[in-house]
Design a protein around this motif. Structure first.
Motif, PDB file in Angstrom:
ATOM      1  N   LEU A  59       0.835  -1.215   0.000  1.00  0.00           N
ATOM      2  CA  LEU A  59       0.000   0.000   0.000  1.00  0.00           C
ATOM      3  C   LEU A  59       0.863   1.257   0.000  1.00  0.00           C
ATOM      4  CD1 LEU A  59      -2.725  -1.048   2.611  1.00  0.00           C
ATOM      5  CD2 LEU A  59      -3.004  -0.937   0.131  1.00  0.00           C
ATOM      6  N   SER A  60       1.945   1.230   0.790  1.00  0.00           N
ATOM      7  CA  SER A  60       2.783   2.429   0.918  1.00  0.00           C
ATOM      8  C   SER A  60       3.581   2.715  -0.357  1.00  0.00           C
ATOM      9  CB  SER A  60       3.736   2.291   2.112  1.00  0.00           C
ATOM     10  OG  SER A  60       4.695   1.301   1.872  1.00  0.00           O
ATOM     11  N   VAL A  73      -3.151   7.002   0.903  1.00  0.00           N
ATOM     12  CA  VAL A  73      -2.717   7.575   2.174  1.00  0.00           C
ATOM     13  C   VAL A  73      -3.078   6.577   3.270  1.00  0.00           C
ATOM     14  CG1 VAL A  73      -3.073   9.449   3.841  1.00  0.00           C
ATOM     15  CG2 VAL A  73      -2.949   9.958   1.389  1.00  0.00           C
ATOM     16  N   ILE A  74      -2.107   6.239   4.112  1.00  0.00           N
ATOM     17  CA  ILE A  74      -2.303   5.221   5.158  1.00  0.00           C
ATOM     18  C   ILE A  74      -2.167   5.864   6.530  1.00  0.00           C
ATOM     19  CG2 ILE A  74      -1.601   2.934   5.978  1.00  0.00           C
ATOM     20  CD1 ILE A  74       0.066   2.711   3.369  1.00  0.00           C
ATOM     21  N   GLY A  75      -3.167   5.651   7.376  1.00  0.00           N
ATOM     22  CA  GLY A  75      -3.130   6.193   8.732  1.00  0.00           C
ATOM     23  C   GLY A  75      -3.692   5.210   9.742  1.00  0.00           C
ATOM     24  N   LEU A  76      -3.867   5.689  10.955  1.00  0.00           N
ATOM     25  CA  LEU A  76      -4.399   4.877  12.050  1.00  0.00           C
ATOM     26  C   LEU A  76      -5.720   5.452  12.548  1.00  0.00           C
ATOM     27  CD1 LEU A  76      -1.174   4.421  14.246  1.00  0.00           C
ATOM     28  CD2 LEU A  76      -2.266   2.647  12.840  1.00  0.00           C
ATOM     29  N   LYS A  85       7.274   2.888   9.465  1.00  0.00           N
ATOM     30  CA  LYS A  85       7.809   3.421   8.199  1.00  0.00           C
ATOM     31  C   LYS A  85       6.844   3.289   7.023  1.00  0.00           C
ATOM     32  CE  LYS A  85      10.127  -1.018   7.600  1.00  0.00           C
ATOM     33  NZ  LYS A  85      11.375  -1.733   7.871  1.00  0.00           N
ATOM     34  N   TYR A  86       5.831   2.443   7.157  1.00  0.00           N
ATOM     35  CA  TYR A  86       4.902   2.240   6.046  1.00  0.00           C
ATOM     36  C   TYR A  86       3.739   3.241   6.055  1.00  0.00           C
ATOM     37  CZ  TYR A  86       7.396  -2.191   5.788  1.00  0.00           C
ATOM     38  OH  TYR A  86       8.372  -3.146   5.707  1.00  0.00           O
ATOM     39  N   PHE A  87       3.595   4.017   7.122  1.00  0.00           N
ATOM     40  CA  PHE A  87       2.486   4.964   7.202  1.00  0.00           C
ATOM     41  C   PHE A  87       2.856   6.288   6.545  1.00  0.00           C
ATOM     42  CE2 PHE A  87       1.551   1.795  10.336  1.00  0.00           C
ATOM     43  CZ  PHE A  87       0.174   1.681  10.264  1.00  0.00           C
TER      44      PHE A  87
END
Length: 246
Positions: A118-119, A125-128, A148-150
């Motif tokens: 995904l990254s 865009v990747i989040g929590l 590191k992937y976010f």
């Protein structure tokens, strides 16, 4: 390039942490997080207690604090008034023991590979979105080697933002739209608890449930009013991408 058109589809994906990206293991299960709660209870109210006295899966850290204190006889209003102090004590404890953050935790199978894939895509865009307090959430991600992937700058919705998980998906989306300008064609939230499914749908995101926590497919399906997708786990990267139309 053959995939060029597909790549223009902008997607915001948020992940829950505990039970979704990582799991607790062994006798020291989620050790530091549990200790941080106990430290806060002791420092602020003088209570030598544990969150294990209540059912806390799928909740937010502030809600867990309040409900645990109610169990120990503290009125809800008094507990709520002290939330700021309680949260500060939790963060203070976690920072002081950051080297132990990964104790009793492990990344679930397939998660690192999926995050890596995904990254690598600019349009994602990747989040929590998690009940964890923000600073503690990112410490967990860093301690387990997957921070590191976010997407950078980091975005998300956290227990430090709101006591109700339903609002966290909206908060994450608002932050993402400010920091990564432009319309998202799709917003997705991935989690392992019925509260994650409800929060995703409340926040206007596609809900993806995973059966890697303590809840099964039936419980996750029942939590949905908008046709959530429920997966066994996050091991099949290709299927996950297909779900998103990527």
């Amino acid at each position: 390039m053959e995939h060029g058109k597909k790549e223009t589809k902008r997607v915001l994906i948020t992940f829950d942490i505990d039970g979704t990206l990582i799991r607790s293991t062994g006798p020291t299960s989620n050790h530091l997080h549990r200790q941080a709660f106990s430290h806060a209870l002791l420092q602020v109210f003088g209570i030598d207690g544990t969150i294990d006295v209540i059912q806390h899966h799928g909740s937010t850290d502030p809600a867990i604090l309040v409900n645990t204190l109610i169990h120990y006889g503290i009125p809800s209003k008094v507990a709520t008034e002290k939330l700021s102090d309680l949260k500060s004590k939790m963060i203070e404890f976690a920072k002081g023991h950051a080297k132990d953050i990964g104790e009793g935790l492990e990344v679930l199978p397939g998660v690192e590979s999926l995050l890596q894939t995904l990254s690598s895509r600019d349009a994602i865009v990747i989040g929590l979105v998690t009940g964890n307090l923000e600073e503690n959430a990112w410490m967990k991600m860093e301690g387990l080697g997957i921070e590191k992937y976010f997407s950078v700058p980091h975005i998300g919705g956290f227990g430090s933002d709101h006591i109700d998980r339903g609002h966290l998906v909206k908060i994450a989306a608002e932050r993402a739209e400010k920091l990564f300008p432009g319309k998202f064609d799709l917003r997705v939230h991935v989690g392992d608890a019925p509260n994650d499914i409800r929060a995703a749908e409340f926040g206007g995101a596609l809900a993806i449930g995973v059966c890697t926590g303590i809840f099964g497919k039936e419980e996750l399906d029942q939590a949905s009013t908008e046709g959530a997708v429920v997966l066994k786990n996050l091991s099949d990267c290709e299927s996950f991408l297909n779900l998103l139309g990527l």
